[in-house]
Scaffold this motif. Structure first.
Motif, PDB file in Angstrom:
ATOM      1  N   ARG A 208      -3.353  -0.339  10.389  1.00 18.16           N
ATOM      2  CA  ARG A 208      -4.267  -1.300  11.028  1.00 18.16           C
ATOM      3  C   ARG A 208      -5.538  -1.505  10.207  1.00 18.16           C
ATOM      4  O   ARG A 208      -6.022  -2.632  10.068  1.00 18.16           O
ATOM      5  N   LEU A 209      -6.084  -0.429   9.653  1.00 14.21           N
ATOM      6  CA  LEU A 209      -7.324  -0.545   8.889  1.00 14.21           C
ATOM      7  C   LEU A 209      -7.129  -1.367   7.615  1.00 14.21           C
ATOM      8  O   LEU A 209      -8.068  -1.989   7.125  1.00 14.21           O
ATOM      9  N   LEU A 210      -5.915  -1.379   7.099  1.00 15.86           N
ATOM     10  CA  LEU A 210      -5.614  -2.192   5.917  1.00 15.86           C
ATOM     11  C   LEU A 210      -5.041  -3.560   6.290  1.00 15.86           C
ATOM     12  O   LEU A 210      -4.692  -4.344   5.406  1.00 15.86           O
ATOM     13  N   HIS A 211      -4.945  -3.825   7.604  1.00 11.80           N
ATOM     14  CA  HIS A 211      -4.391  -5.090   8.095  1.00 11.80           C
ATOM     15  C   HIS A 211      -2.990  -5.333   7.523  1.00 11.80           C
ATOM     16  O   HIS A 211      -2.659  -6.445   7.100  1.00 11.80           O
ATOM     17  N   LEU A 212      -2.194  -4.280   7.541  1.00 12.98           N
ATOM     18  CA  LEU A 212      -0.830  -4.360   7.043  1.00 12.98           C
ATOM     19  C   LEU A 212       0.140  -3.895   8.115  1.00 12.98           C
ATOM     20  O   LEU A 212      -0.167  -3.025   8.927  1.00 12.98           O
ATOM     21  N   ALA A 213       1.323  -4.492   8.103  1.00 14.33           N
ATOM     22  CA  ALA A 213       2.397  -4.023   8.967  1.00 14.33           C
ATOM     23  C   ALA A 213       2.960  -2.731   8.381  1.00 14.33           C
ATOM     24  O   ALA A 213       2.899  -2.515   7.168  1.00 14.33           O
ATOM     25  N   PRO A 214       3.512  -1.854   9.218  1.00 15.61           N
ATOM     26  CA  PRO A 214       4.084  -0.606   8.690  1.00 15.61           C
ATOM     27  C   PRO A 214       5.093  -0.830   7.567  1.00 15.61           C
ATOM     28  O   PRO A 214       5.125  -0.066   6.592  1.00 15.61           O
ATOM     29  N   GLU A 215       5.901  -1.881   7.684  1.00 17.50           N
ATOM     30  CA  GLU A 215       6.918  -2.119   6.656  1.00 17.50           C
ATOM     31  C   GLU A 215       6.329  -2.547   5.308  1.00 17.50           C
ATOM     32  O   GLU A 215       7.029  -2.569   4.300  1.00 17.50           O
ATOM     33  N   ASP A 216       5.036  -2.882   5.298  1.00 20.03           N
ATOM     34  CA  ASP A 216       4.358  -3.225   4.047  1.00 20.03           C
ATOM     35  C   ASP A 216       3.776  -1.990   3.359  1.00 20.03           C
ATOM     36  O   ASP A 216       3.160  -2.104   2.299  1.00 20.03           O
ATOM     37  N   CYS A 217       3.948  -0.824   3.990  1.00 20.55           N
ATOM     38  CA  CYS A 217       3.353   0.412   3.488  1.00 20.55           C
ATOM     39  C   CYS A 217       4.441   1.439   3.186  1.00 20.55           C
ATOM     40  O   CYS A 217       5.501   1.429   3.792  1.00 20.55           O
ATOM     41  N   MET A 218       4.149   2.319   2.257  1.00 22.44           N
ATOM     42  CA  MET A 218       5.078   3.399   1.911  1.00 22.44           C
ATOM     43  C   MET A 218       4.353   4.728   2.001  1.00 22.44           C
ATOM     44  O   MET A 218       3.263   4.888   1.461  1.00 22.44           O
ATOM     45  N   MET A 219       4.950   5.685   2.696  1.00 20.79           N
ATOM     46  CA  MET A 219       4.428   7.045   2.770  1.00 20.79           C
ATOM     47  C   MET A 219       5.042   7.867   1.656  1.00 20.79           C
ATOM     48  O   MET A 219       6.266   7.890   1.487  1.00 20.79           O
ATOM     49  N   VAL A 220       4.199   8.554   0.883  1.00 15.35           N
ATOM     50  CA  VAL A 220       4.647   9.388  -0.228  1.00 15.35           C
ATOM     51  C   VAL A 220       4.299  10.833   0.111  1.00 15.35           C
ATOM     52  O   VAL A 220       3.134  11.152   0.356  1.00 15.35           O
ATOM     53  N   ALA A 221       5.286  11.704   0.120  1.00 21.18           N
ATOM     54  CA  ALA A 221       5.038  13.088   0.525  1.00 21.18           C
ATOM     55  C   ALA A 221       6.096  14.023  -0.045  1.00 21.18           C
ATOM     56  O   ALA A 221       7.195  13.600  -0.412  1.00 21.18           O
ATOM     57  N   ALA A 222       5.733  15.305  -0.092  1.00 16.99           N
ATOM     58  CA  ALA A 222       6.661  16.351  -0.520  1.00 16.99           C
ATOM     59  C   ALA A 222       7.261  17.077   0.676  1.00 16.99           C
ATOM     60  O   ALA A 222       7.916  18.103   0.500  1.00 16.99           O
ATOM     61  N   HIS A 223       7.042  16.527   1.885  1.00 19.31           N
ATOM     62  CA  HIS A 223       7.467  17.196   3.108  1.00 19.31           C
ATOM     63  C   HIS A 223       8.347  16.267   3.937  1.00 19.31           C
ATOM     64  O   HIS A 223       7.927  15.170   4.316  1.00 19.31           O
ATOM     65  N   ASN A 224       9.563  16.708   4.197  1.00 23.96           N
ATOM     66  CA  ASN A 224      10.523  15.869   4.916  1.00 23.96           C
ATOM     67  C   ASN A 224      10.020  15.465   6.297  1.00 23.96           C
ATOM     68  O   ASN A 224      10.186  14.316   6.710  1.00 23.96           O
ATOM     69  N   GLY A 225       9.378  16.369   7.003  1.00 22.45           N
ATOM     70  CA  GLY A 225       8.906  16.043   8.346  1.00 22.45           C
ATOM     71  C   GLY A 225       7.881  14.929   8.361  1.00 22.45           C
ATOM     72  O   GLY A 225       7.899  14.066   9.257  1.00 22.45           O
TER      73      GLY A 225
ATOM     74  N   ALA B  38       0.836  -1.205   0.000  1.00 20.05           N
ATOM     75  CA  ALA B  38       0.000   0.000   0.000  1.00 20.05           C
ATOM     76  C   ALA B  38       0.866   1.248   0.000  1.00 20.05           C
ATOM     77  O   ALA B  38       1.920   1.284   0.636  1.00 20.05           O
ATOM     78  N   LEU B  39       0.398   2.261  -0.706  1.00 20.61           N
ATOM     79  CA  LEU B  39       1.041   3.565  -0.716  1.00 20.61           C
ATOM     80  C   LEU B  39       0.115   4.569  -0.036  1.00 20.61           C
ATOM     81  O   LEU B  39      -1.057   4.689  -0.395  1.00 20.61           O
ATOM     82  N   PHE B  40       0.645   5.265   0.968  1.00 24.78           N
ATOM     83  CA  PHE B  40      -0.090   6.317   1.657  1.00 24.78           C
ATOM     84  C   PHE B  40       0.408   7.665   1.127  1.00 24.78           C
ATOM     85  O   PHE B  40       1.612   7.877   1.019  1.00 24.78           O
ATOM     86  N   PHE B  41      -0.509   8.571   0.852  1.00 24.67           N
ATOM     87  CA  PHE B  41      -0.134   9.839   0.236  1.00 24.67           C
ATOM     88  C   PHE B  41      -0.542  11.036   1.090  1.00 24.67           C
ATOM     89  O   PHE B  41      -1.716  11.186   1.446  1.00 24.67           O
ATOM     90  N   ASP B  42       0.438  11.880   1.400  1.00 21.03           N
ATOM     91  CA  ASP B  42       0.093  13.231   1.798  1.00 21.03           C
ATOM     92  C   ASP B  42      -0.601  13.858   0.596  1.00 21.03           C
ATOM     93  O   ASP B  42      -0.257  13.552  -0.552  1.00 21.03           O
ATOM     94  N   VAL B  43      -1.565  14.729   0.828  1.00 18.71           N
ATOM     95  CA  VAL B  43      -2.345  15.264  -0.288  1.00 18.71           C
ATOM     96  C   VAL B  43      -2.077  16.737  -0.546  1.00 18.71           C
ATOM     97  O   VAL B  43      -1.694  17.119  -1.657  1.00 18.71           O
ATOM     98  N   PHE B  44      -2.244  17.597   0.473  1.00 14.85           N
ATOM     99  CA  PHE B  44      -2.037  19.029   0.281  1.00 14.85           C
ATOM    100  C   PHE B  44      -0.572  19.314  -0.038  1.00 14.85           C
ATOM    101  O   PHE B  44       0.315  19.090   0.776  1.00 14.85           O
ATOM    102  N   GLY B  45      -0.322  19.783  -1.248  1.00 15.69           N
ATOM    103  CA  GLY B  45       1.043  20.105  -1.646  1.00 15.69           C
ATOM    104  C   GLY B  45       1.736  18.981  -2.366  1.00 15.69           C
ATOM    105  O   GLY B  45       2.520  19.223  -3.289  1.00 15.69           O
ATOM    106  N   THR B  46       1.463  17.737  -1.976  1.00 12.18           N
ATOM    107  CA  THR B  46       2.098  16.591  -2.630  1.00 12.18           C
ATOM    108  C   THR B  46       1.319  16.163  -3.872  1.00 12.18           C
ATOM    109  O   THR B  46       1.896  15.960  -4.942  1.00 12.18           O
ATOM    110  N   VAL B  47       0.014  16.051  -3.734  1.00 10.78           N
ATOM    111  CA  VAL B  47      -0.843  15.596  -4.832  1.00 10.78           C
ATOM    112  C   VAL B  47      -1.572  16.756  -5.496  1.00 10.78           C
ATOM    113  O   VAL B  47      -1.790  16.749  -6.712  1.00 10.78           O
ATOM    114  N   VAL B  48      -1.958  17.749  -4.714  1.00  7.79           N
ATOM    115  CA  VAL B  48      -2.707  18.886  -5.255  1.00  7.79           C
ATOM    116  C   VAL B  48      -1.990  20.203  -4.988  1.00  7.79           C
ATOM    117  O   VAL B  48      -1.228  20.344  -4.030  1.00  7.79           O
ATOM    118  N   ASP B  49      -2.257  21.168  -5.860  1.00  9.19           N
ATOM    119  CA  ASP B  49      -1.662  22.496  -5.789  1.00  9.19           C
ATOM    120  C   ASP B  49      -2.633  23.420  -5.055  1.00  9.19           C
ATOM    121  O   ASP B  49      -3.450  24.113  -5.664  1.00  9.19           O
TER     122      ASP B  49
END
Length: 233
Positions: A165-182, A4-15
């Protein structure tokens, strides 16, 4: 094995900056106001982090981002000396956040990624806001995750972990995608994989951080399609 890929949205996906500016410029024209939509958008956004900080600290119970945005909007209207708007007009302007335009590479890149991964928002935006934005911009999410479901705002750990948890996945099975280092550092500290997308024009002339990746993330790209390239999509 990323599932699974998790996405920050404001700024990363939309302008958000240019989208809000366009909405305000339209209103200003209708009302005969000689004001700068870009300045208004930035002033509104400056209140975003402080408003969430009060919730994260426990000083205030959780409220949806739509509520925080509206409270902040009232302050910005006062700052710019704008009065005479009806409650309906204020509500409509507040819903500008539901109509943000994607960056040009976002939908093509997400469409490619969707063939291989579960795509979910990991945003501070509330569910209705995220759904309406997806409908408006053609964003192909599989699931809406984030602050409202966790009852707190990023970068609190519970926000990311609730999504896993809602996707029944371990954190290492997921990737966070973002334009913000923090955002990425917070996710990485919990075991998620990370992907950085450079959005150096997000804040326009006020941009002071996040011009580039500041850490050795799993993926570093300059577009959503660049992420798709690196993940084999």
């Amino acid at each position: 094995m990323i599932k699974a890929l998790f996405f920050d949205v404001f700024g990363t996906v939309v302008d958000w900056r240019n989208s809000i500016a366009v909405e305000f410029d339209r209103l200003a024209k209708e009302k005969g106001l000689d004001l700068d939509g870009q300045a208004f958008a930035l002033a509104w956004r400056r209140r975003y982090v402080p408003a969430m900080k009060v919730v994260r600290s426990g000083e205030r119970g959780f409220v949806a981002l739509d509520t925080l945005h509206r409270e902040n909007l009232i302050e910005v209207l006062e700052e710019f000396g704008i009065d005479g708007l009806s409650e309906t007009e204020i509500d409509e302007l507040n819903r500008a956040w539901h109509r943000l335009a994607p960056w040009p590479d976002s939908v093509p890149g997400l469409t490619r990624l969707k063939k291989k991964f579960i795509l979910a928002t990991m945003s501070n935006g509330n569910v209705a806001l995220m759904i309406n934005m997806a409908k408006h911009g053609g964003l192909p999410w599989d699931m809406i995750l984030g602050a409202e479901l966790a009852g707190t705002y990023k970068p609190e750990p519970e926000t990311y972990l609730t999504g896993c948890r809602l996707l029944h996945l371990a954190p290492e099975d997921c990737m966070m995608v973002a334009a913000h280092n923090g955002d990425l550092v917070a996710a990485r500290d919990l075991g998620l994989k990370t992907a950085f997308i450079a959005r150096p024009t997000e804040y326009g002339p006020e941009q002071k951080v996040d011009f580039e990746a500041e850490h050795d993330y799993d993926v570093i790209a300059d577009s959503m399609e660049g992420v798709a390239d690196q993940l084999g999509c």
